[in-house]
Design a protein around this motif. Structure first.
Motif, mmCIF file in Angstrom:
data_model
loop_
_atom_site.group_PDB
_atom_site.id
_atom_site.type_symbol
_atom_site.label_atom_id
_atom_site.label_comp_id
_atom_site.label_asym_id
_atom_site.label_seq_id
_atom_site.Cartn_x
_atom_site.Cartn_y
_atom_site.Cartn_z
ATOM 1 N N HIS A 106 1.826 8.976 -3.434
ATOM 2 C CA HIS A 106 2.944 8.450 -3.812
ATOM 3 C C HIS A 106 2.711 7.018 -4.753
ATOM 4 O O HIS A 106 3.627 6.501 -5.419
ATOM 5 N N GLU A 107 1.400 6.997 -5.313
ATOM 6 C CA GLU A 107 0.887 5.801 -6.009
ATOM 7 C C GLU A 107 1.646 5.570 -7.487
ATOM 8 O O GLU A 107 1.976 4.752 -7.940
ATOM 9 N N GLU A 137 3.164 2.531 3.059
ATOM 10 C CA GLU A 137 2.634 2.527 4.311
ATOM 11 C C GLU A 137 2.430 1.068 4.667
ATOM 12 O O GLU A 137 2.129 0.779 6.097
ATOM 13 N N ARG A 147 3.718 2.718 -8.880
ATOM 14 C CA ARG A 147 3.604 1.952 -10.046
ATOM 15 C C ARG A 147 4.878 2.101 -10.964
ATOM 16 O O ARG A 147 4.882 0.857 -11.685
ATOM 17 N N ASN A 166 -8.636 1.285 -5.712
ATOM 18 C CA ASN A 166 -7.624 2.092 -4.964
ATOM 19 C C ASN A 166 -6.347 2.007 -5.485
ATOM 20 O O ASN A 166 -5.406 1.269 -5.419
ATOM 21 N N THR A 199 0.899 -1.250 -0.015
ATOM 22 C CA THR A 199 0.250 0.017 -0.036
ATOM 23 C C THR A 199 0.896 1.249 0.027
ATOM 24 O O THR A 199 1.800 1.369 0.916
ATOM 25 N N ALA A 200 0.775 1.903 -0.964
ATOM 26 C CA ALA A 200 1.612 3.302 -1.160
ATOM 27 C C ALA A 200 1.099 4.324 -0.246
ATOM 28 O O ALA A 200 -0.288 4.283 -0.088
ATOM 29 N N LYS A 201 2.058 5.211 0.332
ATOM 30 C CA LYS A 201 1.440 6.378 1.053
ATOM 31 C C LYS A 201 0.594 7.158 -0.044
ATOM 32 O O LYS A 201 0.979 7.428 -1.153
ATOM 33 N N ALA A 202 -0.306 7.710 0.348
ATOM 34 C CA ALA A 202 -1.215 8.694 -0.254
ATOM 35 C C ALA A 202 -0.136 9.780 -1.142
ATOM 36 O O ALA A 202 0.664 10.427 -0.417
ATOM 37 N N CYS A 240 -3.656 3.029 -4.662
ATOM 38 C CA CYS A 240 -2.367 2.960 -3.678
ATOM 39 C C CYS A 240 -2.218 1.498 -3.379
ATOM 40 O O CYS A 240 -1.014 1.296 -2.785
ATOM 41 N N GLN A 241 -3.033 0.400 -3.720
ATOM 42 C CA GLN A 241 -3.227 -0.795 -3.495
ATOM 43 C C GLN A 241 -2.539 -1.637 -4.491
ATOM 44 O O GLN A 241 -2.996 -1.711 -5.715
#
Length: 95
Positions: free
Chosen positions: A15-16, A85, A20, A47, A10-13, A49-50
């Motif tokens: 930073h997705e 995260e 990627r 999502n 799960t990327a920090k908000a 970030c996932q």
């Protein structure tokens, strides 16, 4: 016997996009490794970030060799992990 690694990140908000791109680079480099049978990257469509990474190696030695590559050390350990995260890794074997 093949060795399977299922990974969830799960990327920090915010930073997705960076994560990627790192994963795209990892996929390209990892799939060139002699001990790697497949390295596939997925993103949750609901999502951004996932991420889910599905890795299959010829054996445990293939995974160990993967973790010693320059691309793993630079892209995952140095660049990606600080942007996460959450990171979970689970090992599986074929039955």
């Amino acid at each position: 016997m093949a060795y399977i690694l299922a990974v969830t990140w799960t990327a920090k908000a915010g930073h997705e996009s960076e994560v990627r791109e790192i994963l795209r680079e990892m996929r390209a480099a990892s799939n060139q490794e002699p001990g790697c049978l497949t390295y596939e990257v997925h993103v949750d469509p609901d999502n951004a970030c996932q991420f889910f990474i599905y890795e299959v190696y010829q054996d445990a030695a293939g995974l160990e060799a993967h973790q010693e590559t320059v691309h793993f050390k630079e892209l995952v350990l140095e660049q990606a992990i600080p942007l996460l995260e959450f990171r979970e890794r689970k090992y599986y074997a074929y039955i």
